[in-house]
Design an enzyme around this catalytic site. Structure first.
Site, PDB file in Angstrom:
ATOM      1  N   HIS A  17     -82.121 -65.645  -4.045  1.00 34.87           N
ATOM      2  CA  HIS A  17     -83.423 -65.463  -4.727  1.00 34.87           C
ATOM      3  C   HIS A  17     -83.507 -64.086  -5.386  1.00 34.87           C
ATOM      4  O   HIS A  17     -84.596 -63.528  -5.506  1.00 34.87           O
ATOM      5  CB  HIS A  17     -84.600 -65.621  -3.755  1.00 34.87           C
ATOM      6  CG  HIS A  17     -84.528 -66.836  -2.886  1.00 34.87           C
ATOM      7  ND1 HIS A  17     -85.075 -68.048  -3.242  1.00 34.87           N
ATOM      8  CD2 HIS A  17     -83.943 -67.041  -1.674  1.00 34.87           C
ATOM      9  CE1 HIS A  17     -84.852 -68.938  -2.281  1.00 34.87           C
ATOM     10  NE2 HIS A  17     -84.153 -68.349  -1.321  1.00 34.87           N
TER      11      HIS A  17
ATOM     12  N   SER B 176     -77.042 -46.847 -28.918  1.00 32.26           N
ATOM     13  CA  SER B 176     -78.275 -47.220 -29.609  1.00 32.26           C
ATOM     14  C   SER B 176     -78.434 -46.337 -30.835  1.00 32.26           C
ATOM     15  O   SER B 176     -78.144 -45.141 -30.788  1.00 32.26           O
ATOM     16  CB  SER B 176     -79.461 -47.037 -28.666  1.00 32.26           C
ATOM     17  OG  SER B 176     -80.655 -46.868 -29.404  1.00 32.26           O
TER      18      SER B 176
ATOM     19  N   LYS C 142     -78.447 -43.935 -24.671  1.00 36.77           N
ATOM     20  CA  LYS C 142     -78.138 -45.286 -24.203  1.00 36.77           C
ATOM     21  C   LYS C 142     -76.675 -45.696 -24.296  1.00 36.77           C
ATOM     22  O   LYS C 142     -75.948 -45.308 -25.190  1.00 36.77           O
ATOM     23  CB  LYS C 142     -78.986 -46.307 -24.964  1.00 36.77           C
ATOM     24  CG  LYS C 142     -80.446 -46.208 -24.585  1.00 36.77           C
ATOM     25  CD  LYS C 142     -81.166 -47.505 -24.786  1.00 36.77           C
ATOM     26  CE  LYS C 142     -80.823 -48.491 -23.684  1.00 36.77           C
ATOM     27  NZ  LYS C 142     -81.418 -49.791 -23.971  1.00 36.77           N
TER      28      LYS C 142
ATOM     29  N   GLU D 250     -73.825 -59.191 -22.965  1.00 36.44           N
ATOM     30  CA  GLU D 250     -74.922 -59.962 -23.562  1.00 36.44           C
ATOM     31  C   GLU D 250     -74.392 -61.033 -24.511  1.00 36.44           C
ATOM     32  O   GLU D 250     -74.905 -62.150 -24.557  1.00 36.44           O
ATOM     33  CB  GLU D 250     -75.868 -59.018 -24.294  1.00 36.44           C
ATOM     34  CG  GLU D 250     -76.608 -58.105 -23.339  1.00 36.44           C
ATOM     35  CD  GLU D 250     -77.196 -56.910 -24.065  1.00 36.44           C
ATOM     36  OE1 GLU D 250     -78.373 -56.943 -24.384  1.00 36.44           O
ATOM     37  OE2 GLU D 250     -76.442 -55.945 -24.337  1.00 36.44           O
TER      38      GLU D 250
END
Ligand code: ARG
Length: 468
Positions: free
Chosen positions: A157, A278, A284, A291
């Site tokens: 979970h 970024s 970043k 992804e």
């Protein structure tokens, strides 16, 4: 455009329709298979006297010329005069050798040609994907072998549940990929059947040696029904279903690695080779590789579904609808092949933050189940032990400490069955060792599982290299 079928027509084809229905812009990837099938078909025709030896030689030489032409100039495949790859080959043969080129289509149909080339394409892609699956599994096993004894929290979970070895976590993904490899090997048997000799729908009208042609093309069998053989694309649906599962698996791995790479988890350093920055936020480092792996699963699953839907309710035999199975096939085969290579590169380059993992595994009451089991060994029924430890956890939470920081006096308020040895029994290494069943995370079990996985991988690689 000169048509293969223009005899019975009087009017020009609508120009937009002509472009819209062409498949050459995508079926040009079938070129190497079409070439191989043409060589074999020409020889089969010569064998039964439809081509003279001189005509056969002319055709075989022309096919070599065509092979060299495409090798030196792949753009030559983009011939606006041709409808599809099958038309293009015939057109080129006619241009190169004249009369024998007009004979090559004797007894055959594009309906069987496309089925043949698609099967050869799937077989080749399937083998390449099996190799890349094997390499991703190898990468997971390498990382597992480098991190002996390192633990991390297992989640259920998305909540921390019990500690497991990092190798155990890696092996869970290896299991998924092993099943994928099995599925592909099984799928290959049904793919590797030759439709050649099926004609347009009813079977060839010349006495071709179908078994010989199949053998020359590396097929294991000849199809047994010409209507089925020319209209079947189930092998594409099956292949793409298997690829959909491969993609679902690498999307799960990617998602978990992306979570691990967050500050919140802190279990993974993103490898710079597989990350991006970024344009706006200078600090970043983004997990774009992960992804994209996660995102690509969407298009592969959609492709599998679209190929299935194209075939739903389709009457026998060949229908042009079937051309619509090609783009999803080509796209998915390439997507999965490349994605697996990227995933393997990422796994090899990623740096696991083993200290943080180990610390997370050893805190946060992940030993609560082991604590209950301690009481069970003292004769307390599990449900009661569960409640006792639950109360002890609640007390420790209020106090802001771990279970092992509670004194014996404190523990005995919850049960008289706690003894001096309790604290030791809930140490991380003891908790891990308790899961001593086949498939469990006890170090000895994981060691054995890793050895078994290595052996299985070696066997899979050997079978795949032998075309099994
Ligand atoms: N490009 C076609 C396809 O992929 C080849 C078969 C065409 N056959 C026909 N009779 N129109 O389906």
């Amino acid at each position: 455009m000169k048509k293969m079928w223009e005899g019975r027509f009087h009017q020009q084809q609508d120009a937009h329709f002509e472009r819209w229905q062409r498949s050459l812009p995508f079926d040009c990837v079938l070129f190497p298979h079409e070439l191989a099938a043409n060589r074999v078909y020409a020889r089969a025709l010569a064998e039964i006297g439809i081509l003279t030896p001189a005509e056969l030689n002319a055709l075989l030489e022309a096919l070599e010329t065509i092979a060299r032409r495409v090798e030196s100039n792949p753009a030559s495949l983009d011939d606006p005069e041709a409808e599809d790859i099958h038309h293009l080959m015939e057109k080129w043969l006619i241009e190169l050798v004249g009369e024998p080129g007009y004979k090559i289509h004797t007894g055959r149909s594009r309906n069987e040609q496309v089925a043949t080339s698609l099967r050869l394409f799937v077989r080749e892609s399937l083998d390449s994907i099996r190799r890349h699956l094997g390499d991703l599994i190898a990468a997971l096993l390498e990382v597992a072998g480098r991190h002996h004894g390192v633990a991390l929290p297992a989640y259920t979970h998305l909540q921390r549940a019990e500690p497991v070895l990092l190798a155990h976590w890696l092996l869970a993904y290896a299991e998924m990929l092993f099943r994928d490899a099995d599925r592909l090997a099984d799928c290959r048997r049904r793919v590797n059947v030759s439709p050649l000799g099926s004609g347009a729908v009813a079977g060839a009208t010349v006495p071709l040696d179908r078994a010989w042609m199949a053998q020359e093309l590396g097929f294991e069998a000849v199809s047994t029904n010409s209507m089925d053989a020319t209209s079947d694309r189930e092998f594409i649906a099956e292949f793409l279903q298997a690829l959909a599962l491969v993609a679902v698996h690498f999307s799960r791995l990617a998602e978990e690695l992306a979570l691990f790479a967050t500050r919140e988890y802190g279990f993974l350093q993103l490898p710079e080779q597989f990350s991006t920055g970024s344009s706006a936020m200078p600090q970043k480092k983004n997990p774009d590789a992960l992804e994209l792996l996660r995102g690509k699963a969407g298009r592969v699953v959609a492709a599998a579904l679209s190929v299935l839907l194209v075939q739903k309710g389709l009457p026998l035999a060949y229908n042009k609808d079937l051309q619509e199975t090609q783009e999803p096939l080509f796209d998915s085969a390439r997507t999965v092949d490349e994605s697996l290579a990227i995933a393997a590169g990422f796994v090899r380059a990623a740096e696991f933050a083993t200290t943080a993992m180990q610390a997370a595994a050893g805190s946060g009451y992940l030993n609560a189940t082991a604590a209950a089991n301690y009481l069970v060994r003292r004769g307390v029924p599990f449900r009661k032990a569960h409640a006792i430890i639950g109360r002890a956890v609640s007390y420790a939470l209020d106090k802001g400490c771990e279970l092992e920081a509670l004194s014996l006096e404190e523990l005995r308020k919850f049960s008289p069955d706690f003894g001096e040895d309790f604290r030791d029994s809930i140490q991380l290494h003891r908790v891990l060792a308790e899961h001593d069943v086949a498939g469990g995370t006890a170090p000895a079990q994981v060691e054995a599982a890793l050895a078994a996985a290595r052996a299985r991988l070696a066997a899979d690689v050997k079978a795949a290299s032998e075309g099994g």
